[in-house]
Design a protein around this motif. Structure first.
Motif, PDB file in Angstrom:
ATOM      1  N   THR A   1      28.562  -9.123 -16.065  1.00 39.13           N
ATOM      2  CA  THR A   1      28.450  -8.600 -17.429  1.00 39.13           C
ATOM      3  C   THR A   1      29.087  -7.225 -17.485  1.00 39.13           C
ATOM      4  OG1 THR A   1      26.275  -7.664 -16.963  1.00 39.13           O
ATOM      5  CG2 THR A   1      26.329  -9.843 -17.976  1.00 39.13           C
ATOM      6  N   ASP A   2      29.457  -6.832 -18.684  1.00 41.05           N
ATOM      7  CA  ASP A   2      30.065  -5.527 -18.906  1.00 41.05           C
ATOM      8  C   ASP A   2      29.648  -5.061 -20.293  1.00 41.05           C
ATOM      9  OD1 ASP A   2      31.647  -3.291 -19.182  1.00 41.05           O
ATOM     10  OD2 ASP A   2      33.552  -4.335 -18.921  1.00 41.05           O
ATOM     11  N   PRO A   3      29.057  -3.862 -20.412  1.00 40.53           N
ATOM     12  CA  PRO A   3      28.604  -3.413 -21.739  1.00 40.53           C
ATOM     13  C   PRO A   3      29.747  -3.225 -22.735  1.00 40.53           C
ATOM     14  CG  PRO A   3      28.136  -1.751 -20.042  1.00 40.53           C
ATOM     15  CD  PRO A   3      28.716  -2.937 -19.354  1.00 40.53           C
ATOM     16  N   ARG A   4      30.968  -2.999 -22.243  1.00 41.66           N
ATOM     17  CA  ARG A   4      32.108  -2.788 -23.137  1.00 41.66           C
ATOM     18  C   ARG A   4      32.825  -4.092 -23.484  1.00 41.66           C
ATOM     19  NH1 ARG A   4      33.244   1.213 -18.695  1.00 41.66           N
ATOM     20  NH2 ARG A   4      33.766  -0.811 -17.872  1.00 41.66           N
ATOM     21  N   ASN A   5      32.561  -5.166 -22.724  1.00 43.82           N
ATOM     22  CA  ASN A   5      33.262  -6.435 -22.918  1.00 43.82           C
ATOM     23  C   ASN A   5      32.231  -7.551 -22.982  1.00 43.82           C
ATOM     24  OD1 ASN A   5      34.959  -8.616 -22.936  1.00 43.82           O
ATOM     25  ND2 ASN A   5      35.971  -8.142 -20.997  1.00 43.82           N
ATOM     26  N   LEU A   6      32.152  -8.212 -24.113  1.00 48.79           N
ATOM     27  CA  LEU A   6      31.134  -9.256 -24.305  1.00 48.79           C
ATOM     28  C   LEU A   6      31.319 -10.427 -23.349  1.00 48.79           C
ATOM     29  CD1 LEU A   6      28.728 -10.224 -25.975  1.00 48.79           C
ATOM     30  CD2 LEU A   6      30.345 -11.207 -27.588  1.00 48.79           C
ATOM     31  N   ASN A   7      32.556 -10.851 -23.132  1.00 47.97           N
ATOM     32  CA  ASN A   7      32.849 -11.985 -22.256  1.00 47.97           C
ATOM     33  C   ASN A   7      33.906 -11.583 -21.228  1.00 47.97           C
ATOM     34  OD1 ASN A   7      31.192 -14.100 -23.533  1.00 47.97           O
ATOM     35  ND2 ASN A   7      32.517 -13.686 -25.284  1.00 47.97           N
TER      36      ASN A   7
ATOM     37  N   ARG B   1      29.532 -16.033 -24.950  1.00 52.89           N
ATOM     38  CA  ARG B   1      28.595 -15.575 -25.986  1.00 52.89           C
ATOM     39  C   ARG B   1      29.399 -15.039 -27.158  1.00 52.89           C
ATOM     40  NH1 ARG B   1      24.627 -11.242 -23.684  1.00 52.89           N
ATOM     41  NH2 ARG B   1      26.552 -10.356 -22.940  1.00 52.89           N
TER      42      ARG B   1
ATOM     43  N   ASP C   1      27.781 -13.067 -29.499  1.00 55.11           N
ATOM     44  CA  ASP C   1      27.093 -11.857 -29.934  1.00 55.11           C
ATOM     45  C   ASP C   1      26.384 -11.232 -28.742  1.00 55.11           C
ATOM     46  OD1 ASP C   1      25.875  -9.854 -31.411  1.00 55.11           O
ATOM     47  OD2 ASP C   1      24.382 -11.166 -32.333  1.00 55.11           O
ATOM     48  N   GLN C   2      26.365  -9.906 -28.697  1.00 55.06           N
ATOM     49  CA  GLN C   2      25.725  -9.178 -27.598  1.00 55.06           C
ATOM     50  C   GLN C   2      24.227  -9.483 -27.509  1.00 55.06           C
ATOM     51  OE1 GLN C   2      27.793  -7.124 -25.762  1.00 55.06           O
ATOM     52  NE2 GLN C   2      26.195  -6.729 -24.264  1.00 55.06           N
ATOM     53  N   LYS C   3      23.618  -9.843 -28.630  1.00 48.35           N
ATOM     54  CA  LYS C   3      22.173 -10.090 -28.663  1.00 48.35           C
ATOM     55  C   LYS C   3      21.787 -11.481 -28.180  1.00 48.35           C
ATOM     56  CE  LYS C   3      21.442  -6.728 -32.256  1.00 48.35           C
ATOM     57  NZ  LYS C   3      21.161  -6.447 -33.633  1.00 48.35           N
ATOM     58  N   GLU C   4      22.769 -12.375 -28.022  1.00 49.35           N
ATOM     59  CA  GLU C   4      22.479 -13.711 -27.503  1.00 49.35           C
ATOM     60  C   GLU C   4      22.031 -13.611 -26.052  1.00 49.35           C
ATOM     61  OE1 GLU C   4      25.621 -16.546 -27.882  1.00 49.35           O
ATOM     62  OE2 GLU C   4      25.919 -16.104 -30.001  1.00 49.35           O
TER      63      GLU C   4
END
Length: 152
Positions: free
Chosen positions: A52-58, A71, A73-76
């Motif tokens: 995972t990467d906080p700056r890149n969703l996928n 994903r 959305d970040q909240k998924e």
């Protein structure tokens, strides 16, 4: 730690063959909790292994990490394919015997409601297909309406 058991929605054979549509594919995915139980690792270490990467969703596939599914959305929540968990356990954690077992989940009220809606939509589609009437255009409807109206 010779075995990895991950539970989700269908048998691993069916997930290996590939699901026919996206709803079936999402049922075959497992949560972070199930990965934790299957790998016999703490929740923190599973998150540490995860790509995972906080700056890149996928982020791009990383063979040294546990790669979650796409994903939007970040909240998924993070979801994992059982084959990816097995690959990670075998290749990265060096667990010799890897067995991924995916169990059936109980049917929920939401799934039952969606199933009945789907059945009703199929029935409506069959009735619409059975009618041989060609669709009317707006102009022909307007002409009919004007002929039925009394002249002023």
């Amino acid at each position: 730690m010779g075995q990895v058991v991950a539970s989700a929605a269908a048998a691993i054979e069916s997930s290996a063959e590939g699901a026919a549509n996206s709803s079936e594919q999402s049922e075959n995915l497992i949560t972070i909790d199930e990965v934790q139980r299957s790998l016999n690792r703490s929740r923190a270490s599973v998150y540490r292994y995860t790509n995972t990467d906080p700056r890149n969703l996928n982020p791009a596939f990383n063979p040294r990490k546990l790669n979650p599914e796409y994903r939007s959305d970040q909240k998924e929540p993070l979801m994992f394919h059982p084959n990816e968990v097995a690959r990670f356990a075998r290749d990265v954690l060096r667990i010799k015997e890897v067995t991924v077992e995916v169990l059936n989940s109980p049917s929920t009220a939401t799934q039952q409601l969606l199933g009945s809606i789907l059945d009703e939509l199929r029935t409506i589609r069959e009735l619409l297909d059975a009618t041989a009437l060609s669709p009317t255009t707006l102009d022909s409807r307007r002409d009919q309406h004007e002929q039925e109206r009394p002249a002023a």
